[in-house]
Design an enzyme around this catalytic site. Structure first.
Site, PDB file in Angstrom:
ATOM      1  N   LYS A 177       0.871  -1.177   0.000  1.00 43.77           N
ATOM      2  CA  LYS A 177       0.000   0.000   0.000  1.00 43.77           C
ATOM      3  C   LYS A 177       0.904   1.223   0.000  1.00 43.77           C
ATOM      4  CE  LYS A 177      -3.837   2.045   2.667  1.00 43.77           C
ATOM      5  NZ  LYS A 177      -4.739   1.868   3.834  1.00 43.77           N
ATOM      6  N   SER A 197      -9.742   2.088   2.988  1.00 44.81           N
ATOM      7  CA  SER A 197      -8.826   2.839   2.144  1.00 44.81           C
ATOM      8  C   SER A 197      -7.848   1.953   1.372  1.00 44.81           C
ATOM      9  CB  SER A 197      -8.024   3.814   3.005  1.00 44.81           C
ATOM     10  OG  SER A 197      -7.191   3.104   3.900  1.00 44.81           O
ATOM     11  N   SER A 250     -10.082  -0.343   7.064  1.00 46.68           N
ATOM     12  CA  SER A 250      -9.449  -0.152   5.753  1.00 46.68           C
ATOM     13  C   SER A 250      -8.779  -1.388   5.164  1.00 46.68           C
ATOM     14  CB  SER A 250      -8.419   0.975   5.825  1.00 46.68           C
ATOM     15  OG  SER A 250      -9.095   2.209   5.847  1.00 46.68           O
TER      16      SER A 250
END
Lengths: 95, 481, 489
Positions: free
Chosen positions: C75, C150, C174
């Site tokens: 990420k 997210s 997330s």
């Protein structure tokens, strides 16, 4: 609405966030809705409750007082928008 | 200054840089004077993703201070973020302590013209220092040097117990002496290791509520603290007497103009939004650490002064002067240990000639060219009557110039050894008596004061090298009819 | 190759069936082919091939760790030395991280091959990936549907077979919500289990990194490499890391599953409720018993979370001031102008809203009513969980109230979007470990596409091994986790 555009202007300045006048209404509206959601918390009595800052009840670990870092000024200052002679430059600081 | 009907109320916030090797939350060095930003690591620069880890020694030094002022050491203390934007504050917040400071209420006794006054210390908390803004040579811009960012500070907050600029300075000096004794701060005020903010207000004498205060920021010398407070007191009284009101604000002392002025830039919306720093956990301090640090506490100035008075029969002033710094006290005790000369006379030497020489050269005792051992050798020669006290001063001056020499070498080279040969002294005395019949007559008719004249003449003739006791004894014998 | 498990790939690498370079090239080709998915912000092709070559060398030498040569992606919230680390924000569009996050170092040492940096909501604030400066990643199950957020890029990449597995972070759901939306397995570890050093902060007391993978078995392997004490993170826990793969196959006989009734009330999509029932039936067959729980404070989780997370974010994001790194406005008139404009230009709307909200909640006169109140509610929620977890071994619940929604559907009303996090954020407040595993697919109708459904498993502190065991047992008797979205086979 729980907030006025003037409130939002003040908060925005405190947070140093420039907000265009034409966006002010929308932010005021959204933040008021958010606050509305948050006031739901008042439905619970918390008088005797100890606030919780961390998930686990641990204590701070301490590190030995040793110098472990070396000079990496050039490496870090590559990232900076404006440097000169090793210092970061900003518009004049008035005290 | 017409301050008769006014009472002055002062509280000091003193920022002491703790003398650790590395920063409070990072492993970067804290050494003073490095090239800009060469001691600012990723943590100090507030790079995305970095995290703080607390320095054990900063905590130890804070506890040591707390123990020395008889304060409660918080078993549980919390770091909080103080949020504000400033270019020398890389993260946009300063890690400090608000609700649970590491050191609680304590006190410090100060001396005022021989009287002691107890000054309350509200709290002392750990925090990180900010960087520096540089204003020269950047074509209208400011330069930011973050070497100082993250240096550990202990902010020591006094109660509003101080009633004059003089008291404030006495307190500040006492605190300065203490932190150096404890070796938690180098006390170097030029380098900003010991900085003072003063909260000043005035009120009509007898009124119990406090007047509106102003805070004078960053006054970095004892002299300026006194001047800044005096200026500010006068300014406030003048405003009030003219029917005005004091505005609570932050002011800056301008040493060049000897005045304080409003710092408007710091005034806007002082809303620091403190909250517990989620990157740091509560600090817990156990009894074992406290006991360990307590056992390691050095003898504190007040105790040392008392001991010096008792052990060495010193008067208050001498003991006070000799305990003004740990280095001076150690120096004194080193000298006393190596000479049989009376400790009081040793004390006179240190507070007199040595201190004068140090002051003249603008040196601290630690940097004295003449070591305690060398001074002890010199004083030993007074003790064993090799030289007189007067000659010793001469030897000292030479020693100061040539610190690698020794008292014995100088005495030998310059032929300063005291003359105890009674024959030589007798010959001189006889000559002087013969040359000064009038004075002899005066002495014999009861004018004792003339005796000093004869001593002076003999000493002069013998270039000070005669043993004074011997001279006295022989003079009395010769002059007595 | 992109449908195989880590174990299968590791065997293939060791057997010489394919090399890490070939494997890496295969994934790089797929990333290129499916680049419209917008799962990646940065693809580090050269870096990946160099790492793959080194991995092949290490494999040839023998004794290479299990992840050696396995292509994965981070990420874009984890700092990667010398590689752009944007956090999904214009503010850091020019930010080349000057150091590695601890997790990045750990995976590097484990021999895993980083393919690139994955798309995400700006500063991890969002539930749909639509708050990314780089545009939303798309859900591989349907191009008009959000992947969740997210960690939307991570979920999309793994679901589409663009990486074997991926790192994610979870502040309020997330990892779990995008895992549910994309039909993969995600685990948010106990707070303190995975180092936060170098993981760009959103809300420090809630943020936690974790694995996103195609199965519990893979998640266990990735977590093994990520977890562990880090002296650079004061909130990291100095506890030994168990062998997560070792307990996977333990029996669930006698397992007590708790269902908080507050999580099965109004607002939950009927079909998801049905899928959960079916999953619970599977667990019954595996020997578990189901116990209903009541945790009344859970309903307060959303307001408390948004106060605390906003407050922490308002402070965490103050460092983006245009002075030392990141976006700086052109020609600032003065210092205030530098701050106001750099931050106005660098941050997107949702980040701004949360900064403003948090600033307000901490400001003089409101601290007690908002921040302190929220901290007290946090305590109550945590106590509720502690109590419940003395009665049961695991708590199960939905991950999301509904299936993945269409792009743009909820952007108009931020509060509406917040309600998406209903079932996930309480777990972050308590700091507990939790997983999301796929348990179904919505019916295929002309109006709505076929979309995955997730089940949440919540455990006691440091019970990751137990959660993985519970998830793995289910995945041994079902095949929801093996489904591949059409077009990505």
């Amino acid at each position: 609405m729980l907030l006025t555009t003037n409130d939002v202007k003040k908060i925005a300045y405190l947070a140093r966030l420039g907000i265009e006048d034409h966006d002010l209404e929308a932010f005021t509206h959204d933040l008021s809705n958010m606050l509305n959601l948050m006031t739901q918390m008042n439905s619970i009595n918390t008088d005797e409750v100890e606030p919780m800052a961390h998930p686990l009840p641990q204590s701070q670990r301490l590190r030995a007082d040793n110098v472990t870092e070396t000079n990496q000024r050039e490496h870090f200052q590559h990232l900076a928008p404006h440097v000169e002679d090793g210092v970061y430059l900003v518009p004049k600081v008035i005290e | 200054m017409n301050s008769a009907p006014w009472e002055i109320v002062i509280g000091l916030e003193i920022h002491t840089q703790l003398a650790t090797h590395s920063k409070i939350f990072s492993g970067a060095a804290t050494a003073y004077g490095a090239q800009p930003n060469t001691q600012a690591c990723a943590v100090d620069l507030g790079m995305p993703g970095v995290l703080p880890v607390l320095n054990q020694d900063a905590v130890n030094k804070a506890i040591t201070f707390g123990l020395a002022i008889e304060a409660e050491i918080a078993p549980y203390s919390v770091f909080a973020r103080k949020n504000y934007f400033y270019p020398d504050l890389p993260k946009g917040y300063q890690i400090s302590q608000l609700e649970h400071p590491i050191v609680g209420k304590g006190y410090l006794d100060i001396d005022l013209d021989g009287e002691s006054k107890r000054i309350g210390i509200t709290r002392a908390h750990l925090e990180e220092d900010a960087g520096k803004s540089l204003h020269e040579n950047f074509h209208g811009l400011s330069g930011i040097d973050l070497n100082r960012a993250g240096t550990p500070l202990l902010e020591i907050v006094s109660e509003p117990d101080l009633r004059s600029a003089k008291e404030a300075v006495a307190y500040m000096r006492k605190l300065h002496e203490l932190v150096r004794y404890l070796e938690i701060c180098d006390g170097n005020m030029q380098e900003g290791s010991f900085r003072c903010d003063a909260n000043v207000s005035v009120r009509p004498a007898g009124q119990t509520t406090l007047g509106t205060r102003t805070e004078i920021k960053n006054i970095n010398s004892f002299k300026f603290v006194e001047k800044a407070i005096n200026y500010e007191v006068e300014r406030q009284i003048e405003i009030i007497e003219n029917g005005g009101r004091i505005i609570q604000e932050t002011r800056l002392y301008d040493a060049n103009k000897d005045e304080t002025r409003s710092m408007r830039s710091k005034e806007e919306a002082n809303d620091y939004r403190y909250f517990p720093d989620p990157d740091l956990l509560p600090v817990t301090i156990d009894e074992q650490l406290k006991a360990q640090l307590k056992a390691a506490l050095p003898e504190l100035p007040a105790a040392k002064k008392q001991r010096f008075q008792a052990q060495y029969q010193l008067d208050h002033d001498a003991a006070h002067a000799l305990t003004s710094s740990r280095a001076m006290a150690d120096y004194f005790e080193e000298v006393v240990k190596h000479t049989t000369l009376d400790a009081k006379l040793c004390a006179n030497w240190l507070t007199g000639d040595l201190t004068a020489a140090l002051n003249k050269a603008d040196l601290d005792i630690q940097d004295s060219p003449v070591s305690a051992a060398r001074i002890a050798e010199l004083l030993q020669r007074i003790s064993d009557q090799t030289i007189s006290g007067k000659i010793a001063k001469q030897v000292f001056d030479t020693l100061w110039q040539h610190p690698n020499s020794t008292a014995d070498t100088i005495i030998a080279e310059q032929g300063l050894k005291q003359i105890t040969d009674s024959g030589a002294i007798e010959a001189i005395i006889d000559k002087i008596i013969a040359d000064n019949p009038d004075q002899v007559e005066q002495y014999r008719s009861g004018k004792d004061k003339v005796f000093a004249f004869f001593v002076g003449q003999v000493m002069k003739a013998m270039q000070g090298k005669a043993n004074p006791a011997e001279v006295n004894k022989m003079l009395i014998a010769k002059l007595t009819p | 190759m992109h449908t195989k498990t880590i174990k299968q790939l590791a065997e293939g690498l060791r057997a010489g069936t394919f090399s890490s370079v070939e494997l890496t090239q295969h994934f790089l080709t797929r990333i290129e082919k499916f680049h419209a998915l917008n799962a990646f912000i940065t693809v580090t092709q050269e870096h990946a091939l160099t790492a793959a070559k080194q991995a092949d060398k290490r494999l040839a030498e023998g004794n290479a760790p299990l992840l050696t040569g396995i292509p994965f992606a981070h990420k874009d919230i984890f700092c990667t030395h010398g590689i752009k680390t944007s956090c999904g924000s214009k503010m850091l569009d020019n930010f080349i991280a000057p150091y590695n996050a601890t997790v990045v170092d750990k995976l590097h040492h484990a021999g895993a091959v980083m393919l690139g940096k994955l798309n995400m909501d700006e500063f991890a604030m969002g539930s749909s990936n639509e708050n990314s400066f780089y545009g939303a990643a798309h859900n591989p199950w349907h191009e008009n549907v959000v992947p969740g957020g997210s960690s939307g890029g991570s979920a999309a990449a793994v679901a589409a077979g663009l990486a074997v597995c991926a790192t994610g972070t979870d502040t309020g759901g997330s990892i779990r919500q995008p895992a549910a939306f994309c039909g993969i397995t995600g685990l948010k570890p106990s707070y303190g289990r995975v180092s936060r050093y170098g993981m760009i902060a959103y809300a420090s007391s809630l943020d936690q990194g974790g694995p996103m993978a195609r199965s519990a078995e893979d998640a266990a392997i990735l977590l093994q490499a990520m977890a562990g004490f880090d002296e650079k993170d004061s909130t990291s826990i100095n506890e030994p890391v168990p062998d997560y793969s070792r307990h996977l196959t333990e029996s669930l006989q006698g397992l007590k599953i708790g269902l908080p009734k507050e999580f099965f009330q109004h607002g939950l999509n009927n079909q998801i409720a049905q899928d959960i029932d079916n999953a619970l039936n599977e667990y019954r067959k595996l020997g578990a018993t189901i116990i209903e729980l009541s945790m009344p404070t859970l309903t307060m989780a959303i307001p408390a979370y948004y106060v605390l997370a906003s407050a922490e974010c308002s402070s965490n994001l103050s460092r983006y001031d245009g002075v030392r790194f990141g976006h700086r406005c052109e020609h600032p008139a003065d210092l205030t102008d530098l701050y106001l404009r750099s931050r106005a230009e660098g941050f997107g709307s949702e980040v701004k809203r949360r900064i403003l909200m948090g600033t307000y909640a901490l400001s003089a006169g409101y601290y007690d009513a908002y921040y302190l109140k929220a901290q007290k509610i946090r305590r109550l929620i945590s106590d509720d969980f502690q109590h419940a977890l003395t009665q049961v071994d695991v708590i199960m619940s939905p991950v999301t109230p509904s299936h993945a929604f269409t792009l743009g559907e909820k952007t108009a009303d931020p509060v509406h979007m917040y309600l998406e996090d209903l079932y996930t954020i309480a777990i972050n407040l308590a700091g507990l470990p939790a997983m999301s595993i796929p348990i179904g697919l919505s019916a295929d109708t002309p109006e709505a596409p076929k979309l995955p459904v997730g089940l949440q498993l919540i455990g006691a502190y440091f019970s990751e091994a137990k959660l993985l065991n519970i998830a793995h047992a289910y995945q041994q008797v079902t095949n929801w986790h093996q489904l591949i979205p059409t077009g990505f086979e």
